[in-house]
Design a protein around this motif. Structure first.
Motif, PDB file in Angstrom:
ATOM      1  N   ASN A  22     -29.359  35.184 -20.443  1.00  0.00           N
ATOM      2  CA  ASN A  22     -30.180  36.272 -19.900  1.00  0.00           C
ATOM      3  C   ASN A  22     -31.155  36.838 -20.921  1.00  0.00           C
ATOM      4  O   ASN A  22     -31.504  38.018 -20.864  1.00  0.00           O
ATOM      5  N   SER A  32     -37.546  36.358 -19.123  1.00  0.00           N
ATOM      6  CA  SER A  32     -36.214  36.976 -19.147  1.00  0.00           C
ATOM      7  C   SER A  32     -35.060  35.986 -19.185  1.00  0.00           C
ATOM      8  O   SER A  32     -33.910  36.393 -19.161  1.00  0.00           O
ATOM      9  N   ASP A  34     -27.445  40.695 -12.119  1.00  0.00           N
ATOM     10  CA  ASP A  34     -28.331  41.786 -12.507  1.00  0.00           C
ATOM     11  C   ASP A  34     -28.364  42.927 -11.486  1.00  0.00           C
ATOM     12  O   ASP A  34     -28.985  43.949 -11.740  1.00  0.00           O
ATOM     13  N   ASN A  88     -27.136  46.110  -9.820  1.00  0.00           N
ATOM     14  CA  ASN A  88     -26.268  47.137 -10.409  1.00  0.00           C
ATOM     15  C   ASN A  88     -25.767  48.188  -9.428  1.00  0.00           C
ATOM     16  O   ASN A  88     -25.207  49.197  -9.852  1.00  0.00           O
ATOM     17  N   LYS A 124     -26.552  45.689 -17.890  1.00  0.00           N
ATOM     18  CA  LYS A 124     -27.284  45.429 -19.132  1.00  0.00           C
ATOM     19  C   LYS A 124     -26.562  45.949 -20.369  1.00  0.00           C
ATOM     20  O   LYS A 124     -27.028  45.749 -21.483  1.00  0.00           O
TER      21      LYS A 124
END
Length: 377
Positions: free
Chosen positions: A47, A80, A189, A191, A233
């Motif tokens: 990532n 990314s 990713d 959340n 993250k």
């Protein structure tokens, strides 16, 4: 035409300078998470990408607190994400999906004069030594020389590795491909989640009516809706936590003179997951602690002990719950969970009687069994 060419050259120069400025230096460190691995564990998707200072051709050591577990070279990168080819594996068990680790940019591996210890015995002159051979881009003569020096079995192994790499590239980096469902890396990713649940409340306690205590017992269905927030993250211990905001409702007979009670609960909870809560296709155990406010109603309650006259009361109070459960998330983001917890609530009702105000209290506690579904977004 000249103006267009000048614009292209200017853009290329700016891109080159930006890449050079952001590129990580030797010995610089970066924390990353493995999003996908090939079957042989020699190709991974992480990532981190160009925005984090990684560039194609970077060599790095992968390590955790116990030491280095692999060494690899970056072979593809987007802003990314990046794909790495691992050419030295120290601890295969550490190369797994959702693994959080660190990398340190390093110089390419030096080529030894001992052919038996060489990572790469033949390679076109002018190229960096120690990097894995790119079979797809090399010429037939180079592939033949490489196969002869390394043996046909090793050539076949590298060819299979390239096939695995191409599969990961197609899944994770193709911007033109229309996907039928989100890839696991995209789900990692996301959340937030919306949860809905139903459960059985088995509660008991007391009702204090103007100093006279009466046993209360309530068995009923409860329903709840929740928003849950994760921290994908975070590279620290915080990643295993999540926060909830919830609204719940239950209603049923409370055993007090054929009366009923109902409650709307507003609150929150903190969850701690034994494993990474963002992982998919595996069972994730967790524990939960929650608390909040209750808006409670009592219907058909006797005005006084032994009275045949009844009244309806509205009051407020607090609740708390503590328990544990297990959840399972699919690659689509849809998931299921089941939990059991201990629930305790206490609500107070103000009553005007004889020119004065008295407070009655109902306290209930007990076990709840709950099941539900959720969607990550």
């Amino acid at each position: 035409m000249t103006g267009r060419l000048l614009k292209i050259l200017t853009f290329s120069l700016i891109t080159l300078l930006s890449t050079s400025t952001l590129a990580l230096d030797i010995d610089e460190k970066l924390t990353f998470r493995i999003l996908q691995t090939s079957t042989s564990k020699k190709t991974i998707l992480m990532n981190r990408g160009l925005e984090d200072g990684l560039v194609i051709g970077d060599h790095a050591k992968f390590f955790i607190t116990t030491g280095v577990f692999a060494r690899a070279v970056c072979i593809k990168a987007t802003p990314s994400r990046s794909v790495w080819s691992i050419y030295r594996i120290v601890k295969p068990s550490e190369i797994q999906r959702d693994k959080v680790a660190n990398l340190k940019i390093s110089s390419p591996v030096k080529l030894t004069n001992d052919r038996s210890k060489s990572l790469q015995a033949t390679y076109p002159s002018g190229k960096q030594m120690g990097e894995p051979v790119d079979i797809n881009r090399s010429s037939p003569q180079q592939r033949s020389a490489y196969a002869q020096s390394q043996g046909s079995s090793r050539y076949d192994k590298n060819y299979e590795e390239q096939s695995e790499l191409e599969a990961i590239k197609t899944t994770s980096f193709s911007s033109n491909q229309t996907m039928s469902r989100p890839t696991p890396s995209k789900i990692l990713d996301k959340n937030m989640a919306f949860n809905v649940s139903a459960g059985l409340n088995m509660l008991s306690g007391t009702y204090d009516n103007v100093g006279v205590s009466t046993d209360a017992e309530l068995s009923s269905l409860g329903f709840a809706g929740e928003f849950e927030l994760f921290f994908p993250k975070s590279q620290s211990f915080l990643q295993k936590f999540s926060l909830k905001a919830s609204v719940g409702y239950y209603s049923g007979s409370n055993g007090i003179s054929e009366s009923t009670s109902s409650s709307i609960d507003f609150g929150g909870a903190v969850n701690f997951h034994i494993f990474n809560p963002l992982a998919t296709n595996r069972f994730i155990p967790y524990v939960e602690f929650g608390f909040g406010l209750s808006m409670t109603s009592l219907n058909e309650i006797p005005e006084t002990a032994g009275s045949s006259t009844t009244e309806s009361l509205s009051g407020s109070g607090t609740y708390m719950n503590f328990g544990g459960g297990i959840k399972y998330t699919l690659d689509s983001g849809f998931g299921f969970y089941a939990k059991g917890d201990y629930f305790s609530s206490s609500s107070t009702f103000s009553i005007e009687t004889g020119g004065s105000t008295v407070e009655n209290t109902i306290s209930l506690s007990g076990f709840r069994a709950i099941g539900g579904a959720y969607l990550r977004f």
